[in-house]
Design a protein around this motif. Structure first.
Motif, mmCIF file in Angstrom:
data_model
loop_
_atom_site.group_PDB
_atom_site.id
_atom_site.type_symbol
_atom_site.label_atom_id
_atom_site.label_comp_id
_atom_site.label_asym_id
_atom_site.label_seq_id
_atom_site.Cartn_x
_atom_site.Cartn_y
_atom_site.Cartn_z
ATOM 1 N N LYS B 54 -51.923 1.135 -34.412
ATOM 2 C CA LYS B 54 -50.922 1.223 -35.471
ATOM 3 C C LYS B 54 -50.183 2.566 -35.418
ATOM 4 C CE LYS B 54 -50.272 1.762 -40.372
ATOM 5 N NZ LYS B 54 -50.844 2.053 -41.676
ATOM 6 N N PHE B 55 -50.959 3.651 -35.283
ATOM 7 C CA PHE B 55 -50.316 4.973 -35.324
ATOM 8 C C PHE B 55 -49.564 5.271 -34.027
ATOM 9 C CE2 PHE B 55 -53.086 5.244 -38.930
ATOM 10 C CZ PHE B 55 -52.314 5.935 -39.849
ATOM 11 N N ALA B 57 -47.990 3.082 -32.388
ATOM 12 C CA ALA B 57 -46.726 2.343 -32.554
ATOM 13 C C ALA B 57 -45.739 3.130 -33.410
ATOM 14 C CB ALA B 57 -47.008 0.990 -33.190
ATOM 15 N N ARG B 58 -46.272 3.984 -34.270
ATOM 16 C CA ARG B 58 -45.397 4.805 -35.115
ATOM 17 C C ARG B 58 -45.070 6.132 -34.450
ATOM 18 N NH1 ARG B 58 -48.133 4.584 -41.031
ATOM 19 N NH2 ARG B 58 -47.082 6.611 -41.102
ATOM 20 N N GLN B 60 -47.323 8.342 -33.557
ATOM 21 C CA GLN B 60 -48.270 9.383 -33.980
ATOM 22 C C GLN B 60 -49.580 9.198 -33.211
ATOM 23 O OE1 GLN B 60 -48.130 8.488 -38.208
ATOM 24 N NE2 GLN B 60 -47.411 10.585 -38.603
ATOM 25 N N THR B 98 -52.692 8.084 -42.855
ATOM 26 C CA THR B 98 -51.263 7.988 -43.198
ATOM 27 C C THR B 98 -50.793 9.300 -43.833
ATOM 28 O OG1 THR B 98 -51.449 5.617 -43.519
ATOM 29 C CG2 THR B 98 -49.561 6.688 -44.562
ATOM 30 N N TYR B 225 -52.004 0.528 -47.420
ATOM 31 C CA TYR B 225 -50.886 0.154 -46.543
ATOM 32 C C TYR B 225 -51.287 -0.862 -45.482
ATOM 33 C CZ TYR B 225 -49.939 4.679 -48.574
ATOM 34 O OH TYR B 225 -49.812 5.706 -49.461
#
Lengths: 444, 286
Positions: B54-55, B57-58, B60, B98, B225
């Protein structure tokens, strides 16, 4: 009748002479042997007594008068108690039929004309009691074990068939009622009860089952608890609702169960039952035009129902645990009784219940005096002892079969040797063919 | 020495110093990423690959999540294989990351395959987080309702473990019961040596409130989230928000002690409120 305090064995004196009965009774009473002592004057009276009382040791007169003999009486007593032991009182020991006497349980002879006095009488009785008592204790123990096993085996299927015992998590009927009440009260379209059981000792350790509100098991492939909505609710420890059930799986951390797919709203309540046991109530799709979503009141209701349901399940689990313990205890007791029974069998097998040497000697003398020089008395005794053991292990039918075999061998040898009925009693010729013929007879 | 009592409306030197700063300055400092801060998520395990993905993909990059599984049967923890016991822990970890993506995150799975949260296991995991992983922040979103912790000696054991962490300068953030203040939940009820958190809804997840009520001092954003029920307000999601905020502050000054952190959080809330009041006052001079 006289009875010693705490007496366990029963002795029956049968003699047609009143004075003999009285004398024997006095000897026994003064000897303080701790037995119940009964007397009878004839066979009929003796059998009447035996009908009401188990006789352990019979002291029988060989000649009872009126055409009765002690051996015939013993055979009848044997029908009442196959373990009866007898001491035969006779002046003609050599006249006794040794094989039958031994088979029927005669363990000693007392000769009225020779050495019968108080001491020899008590010695003979005590010798037999020493053999009777442990055997009787073992029999009682064995009977107790048999009774115990019968009782347990009657209970066992009942306990095993209890459905609650077969399920990892028993679901009382009341849980179903509570569930249906919750579905009706919240206005949910339907619901599912998800039950998860984890036991590291089992393979696989995790088992999950789902039930409808009607209590029917749903035969579907369930997602692992670690990736389920139910798992999240169990962690949250409180009822939770969502209106976007279809999006719940979008994160990837959750896999929807087959019965959750296509639903819109969900109210899920965890039942905190026990470590390793998670139960989650899931209600789907509230059917109310005014309140399309599960409300705070619905959550509060679900929370109360979950508390109540958890308590019921804890009780059911406790009962199941008790049943399991009972079943384990029964299993352990059965195994223990098997071991005891096996020990008893081996102990009996090891202890050969041989007649006393004095009896054997008397029998030997009797055989020598009534048969010709060709008959080896020791060999005959060995045959008798073998037959006696056979009787002890397999009962009278085996002895009858043995007798028929011996007769068959005799007839065969007679026919081969050409010995007629008239020649019986004369020494038989020992031809070279006899052993093989005897072998044929045996095989026959 | 000047012993004259100071009036309530007198400004202290701290007021002057703190006036130079604002909560926004602190929280939005580019260095406030959680870097250098170890955070333990004492929960139901974390699905490592999902969060890494997930991170990533962002854009990070997060530190590799480590951890252990604690169970009632074994004194030594089991190896963490990067899996969750239930999705709850992953949602909590996601909130911390997050807000403070550069923290070094440890997953203490106290839920385990047994699916229960024993006080003894929580205590053992807490000691492990403090003494072995040397975590500076511990998030405890799994609470034990008061009725399940009736035995005084078990409560005492838990309190001692919390105090042990306090005296090691470890910050513990514990979720209050969702029915707070009607129902008390442990260890959140041990408020003085830890920071207990209730849920509220804020426009900005970095916002929070000081609201001393029935042993619970702070409120933080109660929505997550990622994962199921993340959108449903819960104290489970509020506690990691405040833990994430604390991690951001700690990356600016790692040696902050629990009482200092409480004071700063208190000041930040007051300052934000006072700024808001000032703004309102300026807008409505009457």
């Amino acid at each position: 009748m006289s009875e010693a305090a705490g007496a366990t064995e029963t002795i029956l004196i049968v003699d047609d002479e009143e004075s003999v009965r009285q004398t024997f009774r006095e000897w026994l009473e003064r000897g303080a042997i701790g037995c119940r002592i009964l007397t009878a004057a004839d066979a009929e009276a003796a059998l009447t007594v035996a009908n009401h009382q188990t006789i352990d040791l019979a002291i029988l007169d060989w000649n009872l008068g009126a055409g009765n003999d002690g051996l015939q009486l013993l055979e009848d007593l044997y029908l009442f108690n196959p373990n009866v032991v007898a001491i035969m009182v006779t002046g003609f020991a050599h006249q006794a039929t040794p094989l039958d006497a031994m088979r029927m349980g005669v363990r000693d002879y007392l000769d009225k004309n020779q050495d019968l006095d108080r001491d020899s009488f008590l010695r003979a009785v005590n010798r037999q009691l020493e053999r009777i008592r442990p055997a009787k204790r073992e029999r009682r123990l064995h009977e107790g074990l048999v009774a115990f096993r019968e009782a347990v085996e009657m209970v066992l299927p009942l306990v095993r068939s209890a459905a609650a015992l077969n399920d990892p998590v028993p679901l009382p009927v009341a849980i179903g009622s509570l569930f249906r009440f919750l579905v009706r009260t919240t206005g949910a379209r339907d619901g599912v009860l998800l039950v998860r059981h984890y036991d590291a000792a089992r393979q696989p350790p995790e088992s999950c089952r789902a039930y409808t509100a009607d209590g029917k098991s749903l035969e579907v492939d369930l997602a692992p608890f670690a990736h389920s909505l139910a798992g999240t609710v169990a962690s949250l420890q409180e009822p939770y609702a969502t209106e976007r059930l279809d999006q719940a799986a979008s994160s990837g951390s959750v896999e929807l169960q087959p019965f959750e797919r296509g639903r819109t709203s969900l109210l899920a309540a965890p039942l905190a039952v026990a470590p390793g046991v998670q139960v989650v109530l899931e209600l789907f799709d509230k059917q109310s035009p005014t309140e399309p979503a599960f409300t705070a009141a619905d959550r509060a209701l679900a929370a109360a129902a979950a508390e109540f349901g958890a308590e019921m399940l804890r009780q059911a689990l406790g009962e199941q645990q008790t049943h399991r313990l009972l079943l384990d205890a029964i299993g352990a007791a059965l195994r223990a009784s098997d071991r005891v029974a096996e020990t008893l069998r081996s102990a009996v097998a090891e202890r050969r219940d041989e007649p006393p040497a004095a009896v054997m000697e008397k029998l030997r003398e009797g055989l020598r005096s009534t048969t010709g020089p060709d008959l080896d008395a020791d060999e005959s005794l060995r045959l008798m002892e073998a037959v006696r053991e056979l009787a002890g292990r397999h009962g009278p039918p085996a002895v009858r079969h043995c007798t028929r075999l011996v007769q068959g061998v005799r007839d065969l040898l007679d026919s081969v040797a050409g010995v007629s009925e008239k020649e019986e009693g004369r020494p038989r010729a020992r031809g070279p063919s006899q052993p093989s013929d005897a072998g044929e007879a045996s095989r026959e | 020495m000047n012993d004259a009592p100071r009036h309530a409306n007198e400004r202290s030197v701290f007021d002057d110093v703190l006036a130079l700063l604002s909560p926004a300055q602190l929280l939005r400092d580019p260095r406030a990423t959680g870097e250098g801060v170890s955070v333990c998520v004492l929960d139901s395990g974390v699905e490592r690959a999902l969060l890494e993905q997930k991170f990533r993909a962002r854009g990070q990059e997060i530190h590799r999540i480590e951890g252990a599984i604690f169970s009632p049967q074994q004194s030594e923890p089991l190896r963490y294989e990067g899996r969750q016991s239930t999705p709850h822990g992953t949602t909590v970890a996601d909130i911390v990351l997050t807000l403070a993506p550069r923290v070094r995150l440890y997953s203490a799975d106290v839920f385990g395959p047994q699916g229960s949260c024993d006080v003894e296991v929580v205590i053992r995991a807490l000691h492990w987080a403090v003494d072995v992983w040397k975590c500076k922040v511990v998030n405890l979103s799994l609470g034990v309702p008061e009725q399940r912790l009736q035995q005084a000696h078990r409560r005492q054991q838990l309190l001692r473990a919390i105090e042990h962490a306090y005296f090691q300068d470890v910050l513990i953030f514990a979720a209050a019961h969702n029915e707070h203040p009607l129902t008390r939940s442990y260890p959140a009820a041990f408020a003085p040596p830890l920071i207990s958190v209730d849920k509220a809804l804020f426009a900005d997840p970095l916002d929070f409130a000081y609201e001393l009520r029935e042993q619970v001092e702070f409120q933080a954003h109660g929505k997550g989230y990622f994962g199921p029920f993340a959108n449903e307000p819960a104290t489970s999601w509020a506690a990691p928000h405040l833990a994430g905020i604390a991690a951001r502050l700690l990356s600016l000054r790692p040696s902050l002690k629990p009482f200092e952190m409480k004071a700063i959080l208190y000041w930040m809330f007051q300052a934000a409120n006072s700024n808001h009041a000032d703004t309102e006052k300026r807008a409505n001079p009457k």
